[in-house]
Design a protein around this motif. Structure first.
Motif, PDB file in Angstrom:
ATOM      1  N   SER A 104      -0.715  -2.910  -5.167  1.00 21.99           N
ATOM      2  CA  SER A 104      -2.094  -2.676  -5.069  1.00 21.99           C
ATOM      3  C   SER A 104      -2.646  -1.933  -3.908  1.00 21.99           C
ATOM      4  O   SER A 104      -2.703  -0.834  -3.751  1.00 21.99           O
ATOM      5  CB  SER A 104      -2.990  -3.790  -5.445  1.00 21.99           C
ATOM      6  OG  SER A 104      -3.023  -4.652  -4.604  1.00 21.99           O
ATOM      7  N   SER A 105      -2.848  -2.844  -2.879  1.00 23.25           N
ATOM      8  CA  SER A 105      -3.224  -2.311  -1.397  1.00 23.25           C
ATOM      9  C   SER A 105      -2.838  -3.474  -0.564  1.00 23.25           C
ATOM     10  O   SER A 105      -2.109  -4.115  -0.794  1.00 23.25           O
ATOM     11  CB  SER A 105      -4.749  -1.995  -1.439  1.00 23.25           C
ATOM     12  OG  SER A 105      -5.109  -1.547  -0.197  1.00 23.25           O
ATOM     13  N   TRP A 106      -3.850  -3.665   0.380  1.00 27.60           N
ATOM     14  CA  TRP A 106      -3.656  -4.660   1.375  1.00 27.60           C
ATOM     15  C   TRP A 106      -4.373  -6.016   0.823  1.00 27.60           C
ATOM     16  O   TRP A 106      -5.264  -6.077   0.646  1.00 27.60           O
ATOM     17  CB  TRP A 106      -4.180  -4.237   2.608  1.00 27.60           C
ATOM     18  CG  TRP A 106      -3.927  -5.148   4.184  1.00 27.60           C
ATOM     19  CD1 TRP A 106      -3.961  -6.428   4.230  1.00 27.60           C
ATOM     20  CD2 TRP A 106      -3.709  -4.580   5.385  1.00 27.60           C
ATOM     21  NE1 TRP A 106      -3.866  -7.199   5.299  1.00 27.60           N
ATOM     22  CE2 TRP A 106      -3.470  -5.956   6.129  1.00 27.60           C
ATOM     23  CE3 TRP A 106      -3.457  -3.537   6.068  1.00 27.60           C
ATOM     24  CZ2 TRP A 106      -3.142  -5.831   7.550  1.00 27.60           C
ATOM     25  CZ3 TRP A 106      -3.164  -3.705   7.241  1.00 27.60           C
ATOM     26  CH2 TRP A 106      -2.953  -4.613   8.141  1.00 27.60           C
ATOM     27  N   ALA A 153      -9.870   0.930  -0.929  1.00 34.05           N
ATOM     28  CA  ALA A 153      -9.156   0.681  -2.228  1.00 34.05           C
ATOM     29  C   ALA A 153      -9.912  -0.192  -2.847  1.00 34.05           C
ATOM     30  O   ALA A 153     -10.737  -1.069  -2.388  1.00 34.05           O
ATOM     31  CB  ALA A 153      -7.646   0.091  -2.059  1.00 34.05           C
ATOM     32  N   SER A 155      -6.407   0.957   4.908  1.00 31.08           N
ATOM     33  CA  SER A 155      -6.548   0.473   3.612  1.00 31.08           C
ATOM     34  C   SER A 155      -7.999   0.162   3.273  1.00 31.08           C
ATOM     35  O   SER A 155      -8.100  -1.147   2.629  1.00 31.08           O
ATOM     36  CB  SER A 155      -5.479  -0.728   3.220  1.00 31.08           C
ATOM     37  OG  SER A 155      -4.067  -0.395   3.652  1.00 31.08           O
ATOM     38  N   ASP A 197       0.790  -1.132   0.209  1.00 28.48           N
ATOM     39  CA  ASP A 197       0.017  -0.139   0.048  1.00 28.48           C
ATOM     40  C   ASP A 197       0.946   1.135  -0.127  1.00 28.48           C
ATOM     41  O   ASP A 197       1.760   1.542   0.939  1.00 28.48           O
ATOM     42  CB  ASP A 197      -0.967  -0.007   1.093  1.00 28.48           C
ATOM     43  CG  ASP A 197      -2.171   0.528   0.986  1.00 28.48           C
ATOM     44  OD1 ASP A 197      -2.372   1.639   0.285  1.00 28.48           O
ATOM     45  OD2 ASP A 197      -3.178   0.172   1.768  1.00 28.48           O
ATOM     46  N   THR A 223      -8.626  -7.077  -1.655  1.00 21.38           N
ATOM     47  CA  THR A 223      -7.968  -6.356  -0.829  1.00 21.38           C
ATOM     48  C   THR A 223      -8.490  -5.549   0.237  1.00 21.38           C
ATOM     49  O   THR A 223      -9.710  -5.561   0.073  1.00 21.38           O
ATOM     50  CB  THR A 223      -7.095  -5.114  -1.746  1.00 21.38           C
ATOM     51  OG1 THR A 223      -8.237  -4.319  -2.212  1.00 21.38           O
ATOM     52  CG2 THR A 223      -6.410  -5.505  -3.000  1.00 21.38           C
ATOM     53  N   GLY A 224      -7.919  -4.715   0.999  1.00 23.24           N
ATOM     54  CA  GLY A 224      -8.518  -3.932   2.090  1.00 23.24           C
ATOM     55  C   GLY A 224      -8.392  -4.614   3.706  1.00 23.24           C
ATOM     56  O   GLY A 224      -8.386  -5.841   3.630  1.00 23.24           O
TER      57      GLY A 224
END
Length: 669
Positions: free
Chosen positions: A409-411, A475, A472, A370, A432-433
Motif C-alpha cells: 500500500s504505502s507507508w 496516498a 509518502s 511503497d 498510511t503516510g
C-alpha cells in the motif's frame, strides 16, 4: 534425489528454484477484480466522513521544537503523536465518546463523537499538580479502560518526555465528563524521561486483572523535544537491526493499593527481567496482546521500527510474568524477512482477526511498502498448524500478505480489522503516510538507508526533513474487502474515502448502537476524521457482546441482559468468545485492551451473522475470573447487543471441568 548430490550442487539447485519462483511471480503480476465485481463488492459499504471536533484554544503548530542536534531533520522527529480512541466515557452505555491526541495543539481531549448529541463540551485533560513542561513534553496516545475496576472509564495517557499518567474518573453516576472529574496519577515516580509510542492493557500474568505493557522509542533520558538542550541525542544505530531504543516495560496490576482512599486510586509495580536484551531496547511503535495458543494468557507481539518484530509465547503465573520468544519456520521459497520474528522491516501496526476461518486469530502487521520507495512488505501472518509444546520456539504462522492482497500500500501505521457489513468476514482498514509536502525526499532517505549502520546514530549524517518535504504523503488509507477469489482488494476509491491523508491511529466501535461498526482515523498535522457506517438497506444481522466482570463483589451465576451496560461492571479484558452461527459457521474474538500503534477500539465484541435474522447463535465464552481462575459459560443468544456479566468459578470441581481446554494448552494455574 537432491539429498544424494554434493552440498554445492544442492545449494545451487535451491538457488535456481528460488530464482524460478521469483521469475514466475514477476511475470504473472497481481490479480485484478473486474469492474462489475468491484462495484458489487463496494456496494456493501457506505461511510459518511465528518471531522472530529478540535480544541480551538491556544496556538497551533505544524512542527515540533526539537533538540538542536536534531533540527536538520525535525520533520522526521515530528512525524508521530496523532492518536484516537473510541469508548464509553460518559457512562451512557454506548461507545460514542472519543479521546483524541492532536499534535497541532499537543492536547489530549475527550468529546462526544460527531452526530451523537452535544452531551458535554470538548474537554482537555490536565496533569494538575503533576510535573508537566509543554516545551519539552508531548502526548502520544490515549488508552481508555477501567483500571481500578469501579465501573467508570478511566484514561491512560502516554508521552514523549515523561512517564505516563493515569487519569482516574471520579464522576458520580450521570455526571458529565469534565477536566475536574479526573484524578491524575503517575505510573512511575522515577521522574525519568520516556518516549512512549505504544501501550496496551492485558492480563499478562493471568491473575484476573489487566496489567500494562509499555513500548518506548527513543532512549530513556534523551532530550528529544528540548530546544535548549546542549547535549546531542542519538538516532537508531541501524535501519534493520537497531537495539539502542528506549526500554520496553511491564507493569503488573497491584490489588493491595487499589481503591484504598476516598479518591479513586490504582497502582502498578514494574517487573524487570521479562524480555531478552535485544527486545528490551528495540524501537517499538506498536504492541499486540492476544491469546493465540488457547490457554487464556495473552501472547505479546512487538512491532518494532528498524528491525525484527518479536512474538512472545506466554508462560506466566500470577505475579511471575515469563515469556518464550517464538519465530516462524522458513521454507524454501520464503525470504528471511517474511518469516515471523526474522524480518528487518519497519513494524508500525498490529491487529488480530480470524482470516482463514480455522477458529484461531491471525494478525496483520504494517511496515513500509511503497512503490518506487522503500518497498518492503506488510505481513498477514495466518495460522498454518497447531502450537507445539512450550520450549520449541516455533510459532505456527506463515506470511500470506501477498497471497491475500494486503502486502502493498504505502507507508503503513495502524491496522484495524472489523466486519463492517456483518457478513462474518473481516475487512481491514490501514493508516498510511509519513509527511505531506511538495518536495519528494525519498532519494535522500534511500541514500540514508544504504549508509553504514554506525553512521545512522549520528544525527549530523541525516538528510534534511523539514516543512514542505514529502515522504509518502499523498496516498489514501486502504479499505480492504475480501472478494470471491479469497483475496483482499482496496475499495477506498469506490467508497469515496480515498482522500490523501497522513494518518496514524484507527479506532472502531458501534458508536450509535445500530449494529454497524464505525471508525475514526487520527491524522498527523491535519484534521482527524470519523467515518459513520451508513449501510442503507443492509439485511445482515449481528451479535454484539459486552463481556464484563461485576463491580464490588462476586457474581455467583452469569447475568445476561439485552442491550448495553448499566455501569455496574468493568470490561473483561482478554475474554474470548466463540460464536457458532445458525448456519454452522464459527466466529471468534477477544476483548481488546488497546492493541496497535495509536488507535484504540472499544472493548465490545462484534460478530456479523449474515442473513441469520433472529435465529439464535451458540456462544462459548472463556475467561479468567477475578481471581485468575479459568472459567467458561455457554449461552444461546439472539441477534443484537447483549451485556454478559461473568461469574467467578464457584468451586474446584467445576473449575477443572470448565478449564479442560486450558489444561490441554499448558495446565491450570
Amino acid at each position: 534425489m537432491t539429498d544424494r548430490l554434493p552440498a554445492h550442487r544442492r545449494h545451487a539447485a535451491k538457488l535456481a528454484a528460488i530464482a524460478l519462483i521469483a521469475a514466475v511471480g514477476s511475470a504473472v503480476g497481481l490479480p485484478e477484480l473486474g469492474a462489475d465485481e468491484r462495484s458489487a463488492l463496494a456496494s456493501r459499504f457506505h461511510f459518511a466522513p465528518v471531522a472530529l471536533e478540535e480544541w480551538s484554544e491556544g496556538p497551533h503548530q505544524t512542527r515540533r521544537s526539537v533538540n538542536p542536534s536534531l533540527e536538520r531533520h525535525s520533520g522526521w522527529i515530528s512525524a508521530v503523536g496523532a492518536a484516537v480512541a473510541l469508548a464509553d466515557i460518559d457512562g451512557d452505555g454506548l461507545a460514542n465518546d472519543v479521546c483524541q491526541v492532536d499534535p497541532r495543539t499537543d492536547r489530549v481531549t475527550i468529546a462526544p463523537v460527531p452526530g451523537s448529541g452535544a452531551r458535554y463540551p470538548i474537554t482537555a485533560l490536565s496533569a494538575g499538580s503533576l510535573p508537566y513542561d509543554a516545551a519539552t513534553m508531548a502526548p502520544m496516545g490515549c488508552v481508555p479502560g477501567d483500571f481500578n475496576e469501579d465501573g467508570r472509564t478511566d484514561l491512560f495517557v502516554y508521552y514523549w518526555g515523561r512517564t505516563p499518567i493515569s487519569f482516574l474518573s471520579r464522576a458520580a453516576p450521570g455526571e458529565k465528563p469534565s477536566a475536574a472529574g479526573y484524578v491524575p496519577l503517575e505510573l512511575s515516580r522515577s521522574g525519568e524521561r520516556w518516549y512512549t509510542n505504544a501501550a496496551t492493557f492485558a492480563d499478562i500474568d493471568g491473575d484476573g486483572h489487566a496489567d500494562l505493557l509499555i513500548g518506548n522509542y527513543f532512549q530513556d533520558g534523551a532530550r528529544i523535544l528540548d530546544a535548549g538542550a546542549t547535549e546531542p541525542d542519538s538516532m537508531q544505530h541501524s535501519m534493520s537491526r537497531a537495539y539502542n531504543g528506549g526500554k520496553n516495560r511491564v507493569f503488573l496490576w497491584s490489588a493491595k493499593d487499589s481503591g484504598t482512599s476516598r479518591e479513586p486510586r490504582v497502582a502498578y509495580r514494574e517487573v524487570a527481567g521479562v524480555f531478552d536484551e535485544l527486545s528490551l531496547h528495540a524501537w517499538t511503535l506498536a504492541i499486540g496482546a492476544a491469546d493465540l495458543d488457547g490457554d487464556l494468557r495473552p501472547e505479546l507481539y512487538f512491532a518494532n521500527d528498524f528491525g525484527p518484530d518479536r512474538l512472545y509465547r506466554n508462560a506466566s503465573r500470577a505475579g511471575r510474568p515469563r515469556f518464550e520468544l517464538v519465530e516462524g519456520k522458513r521454507g524454501l521459497d520464503t525470504p528471511r524477512s517474511r518469516v515471523l520474528g526474522r524480518d528487518s522491516f519497519k513494524g508500525m501496526g498490529v491487529d488480530f482477526a480470524d482470516v482463514n476461518g480455522d477458529g484461531r486469530l491471525d494478525f496483520f502487521i504494517s511496515n513500509i511498502a511503497d512503490d518506487y520507495a522503500l518497498l518492503e512488505s506488510h505481513f498477514l501472518f495466518v495460522s498454518d498448524g497447531e502450537w507445539g509444546s512450550p520450549g520449541t520456539g516455533v510459532a505456527p504462522y506463515s506470511d500470506q500478505g501477498d497471497a491475500l492482497g494486503v502486502a502493498r500500500s504505502s507507508w503503513g501505521w495502524d491496522t484495524r480489522f472489523g466486519d463492517f457489513d456483518n457478513d462474518g468476514v473481516p475487512e481491514a482498514v490501514q493508516a498510511t503516510g509519513f509527511a505531506k509536502g511538495d518536495t519528494n525526499r525519498w532519494p535522500e532517505l534511500q541514500e540514508l538507508a544504504t549508509a553504514n549502520d554506525e553512521l545512522l546514530a549520528l544525527a549530523g549524517t541525516w538528510p534534511r526533513f523539514q516543512a514542505g518535504d514529502d515522504l509518502s504523503g499523498h496516498a489514501p488509507n486502504p479499505f480492504y474487502a475480501r472478494a470471491s477469489d479469497g483475496r483482499y482488494y482496496d475499495l477506498s476509491a469506490e467508497l469515496g474515502i480515498d482522500q490523501p491523508q497522513v494518518s496514524r491511529g484507527i479506532a472502531t466501535a458501534d458508536v450509535d448502537g445500530d449494529g454497524d461498526l464505525d471508525f475514526a482515523v487520527a491524522n498527523q498535522w491535519e484534521p482527524s476524521v470519523f467515518y459513520r457506517n451508513e449501510r442503507s438497506g443492509a439485511a445482515n444481522a449481528f451479535l454484539g457482546l459486552h463481556l464484563a466482570h461485576p463491580v464490588g463483589g462476586a457474581a455467583k451465576e452469569v447475568r445476561v441482559r439485552s442491550g448495553h451496560p448499566d455501569g455496574a461492571s468493568w470490561p473483561a479484558i482478554g475474554a474470548a468468545a466463540t460464536v457458532r452461527r445458525a448456519d454452522g459457521r464459527v466466529l471468534v474474538g477477544q476483548v481488546d485492551g488497546g492493541n496497535g500503534h495509536s488507535g484504540v477500539r472499544s472493548p465490545e465484541l462484534h460478530f456479523g451473522l449474515g442473513d441469520a435474522g433472529d435465529r439464535s447463535s451458540r456462544v462459548l465464552v472463556r475467561y479468567r475470573d477475578r481471581f485468575g481462575r479459568p472459567a467458561q459459560v455457554e449461552l444461546d443468544l439472539a441477534s443484537g447487543w447483549h451485556t454478559v456479566v461473568l461469574p467467578d468459578a464457584p468451586d474446584p470441581d467445576w473449575l477443572v471441568g470448565a478449564a479442560a481446554h486450558d489444561e490441554r494448552a499448558g495446565g491450570v494455574q
